[in-house]
Design an enzyme around this catalytic site. Structure first.
Site, PDB file in Angstrom:
ATOM      1  CB  ALA A 133      -1.025  -0.132   1.155  1.00  0.00           C
ATOM      2  CD  GLN A 139       6.563   2.841  -0.274  1.00  0.00           C
ATOM      3  OE1 GLN A 139       6.236   3.424  -1.317  1.00  0.00           O
ATOM      4  NE2 GLN A 139       7.461   1.872  -0.554  1.00  0.00           N
ATOM      5  CE  LYS A 154       1.299   4.677   7.686  1.00  0.00           C
ATOM      6  NZ  LYS A 154       0.113   5.007   8.231  1.00  0.00           N
ATOM      7  CG  ASP A 289      -8.109   7.027   6.547  1.00  0.00           C
ATOM      8  OD1 ASP A 289      -9.107   7.531   5.973  1.00  0.00           O
ATOM      9  OD2 ASP A 289      -7.215   7.087   6.326  1.00  0.00           O
TER      10      ASP A 289
END
Length: 514
Positions: A133, A139, A154, A289
């Site tokens: 992702a 990312q 991450k 989110d």
């Protein structure tokens, strides 16, 4: 001077991109830099193919995506502001995703080794160079720790802080221009909204804060077996790197796969609804989110969440107002809806509560008359804000994240079951929360806790008073003019202020115990 030229150059670049998509109306409607808009229209930039078939909001979303990470974040924020953009454009901007091309696995390895201070082969027994992702800030790569645990890593994008800093300077300047050019838009608090967005992004750019958010949310839900938060691997977290337990599951919008697991989408919807309302009303700390890419369904039906870069907080007072507001709409009590707005200070007391009640009814009834599955509570609240200009109602920046989250949550709920409304599903939960937190026993508890906190602070307050009085006794009371001023009988005016303050504090204390 140099800063002004840099901002002007960047502004012109933005205007030319908007011109390519025929969305310079964004500047024109807000009264931003008319000279720049005029020049952008003169430059033969060439229109993007196919824009004639797009709605204005779709064209704007494409333009913001082309402008890069900061513009994408701005577009996502504007999607929550129909009061600024209009309902249709705000709706189109909700489709704006921060999916960007990933940077190289080699660069990711370099950042990890720099921040964790060890060769990557000593940290991981396996590391996938291909990102799973890639968003505007960071990312994610899958890896396996040296102890055999599967994890998600991450990694922050290179140079992202520098890029965002420059862009937010531009946005802050534009917001100031808008408020000067359009005093009627002061109530929208554009400068404050840009600052709120910048603060949010600044937290996103330090992955230690995200790790802390994930850890706190995991703690909040440790007793709940229906909602799971992955474990933070703290020894492997740094400013630009965060390592979490890897989640193995299917995305919450993959209905057929959920059914193949032998699970009922209705049960998943109920868990999602319960989790959301527990975040907002029980914890006052919510994942802001919760799109389908960040929610997974595990094999046993447990719902799991990832990506904690954007979170929001609500104090108890705001929680109460929100609970009352949602319940007033669900029960169609528009007088209560109006009263909440006035009690919260969202509408000035000089306005008419009766007229606001009428306005709330005029907006809600056409929506509440629809079948439950067609009612969008987030849209209803957004439409309510459309009439706020008549009542001098100011934008509440602290609620922007929640409005966006509600919108996303509705989308998840409708995908799981288009015939069920998650807000009505949660009505018993809200009513129970209201009884527990607003009933007589809750009020007694709140007063007791506030009194306890006041008593705990009392020694320090007294010490501060003594220090201040001692200073006044030695030096007199200093005013802004720099002169010392005392009353005719030689007593410092500071004594009078402290006598009044002490009297008020005593009166307040007696009220608590009376």
């Amino acid at each position: 001077m140099l800063r002004s030229l840099t901002i002007l150059k960047r502004l012109m670049s933005v205007a030319l991109t908007l011109a390519r998509y025929d969305v310079l109306f964004l500047f024109e409607q807000l009264g931003i830099a008319p000279a720049v808009v005029f020049m952008a229209r003169l430059v033969p930039v060439g229109r993007v193919r196919g824009i004639k078939q797009m709605r204005p909001g779709q064209r704007l979303a494409r333009a913001l995506h082309d402008l890069g990470p900061t513009a994408i974040k701005l577009g996502q924020a504007l999607s929550t502001r129909p009061d600024v953009m209009g309902e249709e454009i705000a709706e189109d901007l909700t489709e704006l995703q921060d999916r960007l091309p990933p940077f190289s696995g080699k660069e990711a390895r370099r950042i990890i080794e720099e921040d964790l201070g060890a060769p990557i082969d000593e940290i991981f027994s396996a590391f996938d160079d291909e990102a799973v992702a890639a968003a505007s800030i960071a990312q994610v790569h899958f890896a396996t720790l040296s102890n055999g645990e599967d994890v998600a890593v991450k990694v922050l994008r290179p140079h992202i802080r520098r890029d965002f800093k420059a862009d937010f300077q531009l946005m802050g300047t534009i917001a100031e221009w808008v408020e000067r050019a359009r005093p009627d838009l002061m109530r929208l608090k554009l400068v404050e909204s840009v600052q709120t967005l910048e603060d949010t992004v600044r937290f996103e750019m330090d992955l230690r804060f995200e790790a802390a958010a994930a850890d706190e949310m995991r703690e909040n839900f440790k007793e709940d077996d229906y909602f799971y938060i992955p474990e933070v691997k703290w020894p492997y977290c740094a400013k630009r790197v965060m390592v979490l337990e890897r989640i193995h599951g299917v995305n919450v919008d993959e209905i057929e796969k959920i059914k193949e697991l032998g699970l009922n989408p209705n049960d998943i919807l109920e868990k999602a609804s319960t989790a959301f309302f527990n975040m907002v009303f029980r914890d006052g700390f919510f994942h802001a989110d919760l799109h389908p890419g960040n929610m997974f369904v595990l094999d046993d039906g447990t719902l799991a969440a990832v990506d904690f870069g954007i979170t929001g907080r609500l104090d108890h007072t705001t929680q109460r107002h929100l609970g009352e507001l949602l319940l007033s709409f669900i029960t169609r009590d528009y007088k209560k809806c109006a009263r909440v707005h006035f009690e919260a200070g969202w509408v000035p007391m000089s306005e008419s509560e009766e007229l606001f009640t009428q306005a709330a009814r005029s907006i809600a009834e056409p929506i509440m008359g629809l079948p439950q599955n067609e009612i969008s509570m987030a849209r209803l609240l957004a439409q309510l804000f459309e009439v706020t200009e008549y009542f001098s109602m100011e934008t509440q920046p602290q609620l922007i994240q929640l409005q966006k989250t509600m919108l996303i949550a509705e989308g998840v709920g409708r995908n799981l079951n288009p015939n069920v409304n998650m807000w009505f599903l949660a009505e018993p939960f809200i009513e129970s929360w209201m009884r527990e937190n607003l009933g007589p026993q809750a009020k007694v508890k709140a007063v007791a806790e506030e009194t306890r906190d006041t008593l705990l602070r009392l020694p320090r307050i007294v010490a501060n008073i003594e220090e201040t009085l001692e200073d006044i006794g030695k030096n007199g009371l200093k005013l802004d003019t720099g002169k010392k001023r005392k009353s005719p009988n030689g007593v410092s005016f500071g004594w009078i202020g402290w006598v009044i303050a002490t009297g008020l504090a005593a009166a307040l204390g007696f009220e608590y115990f009376g």
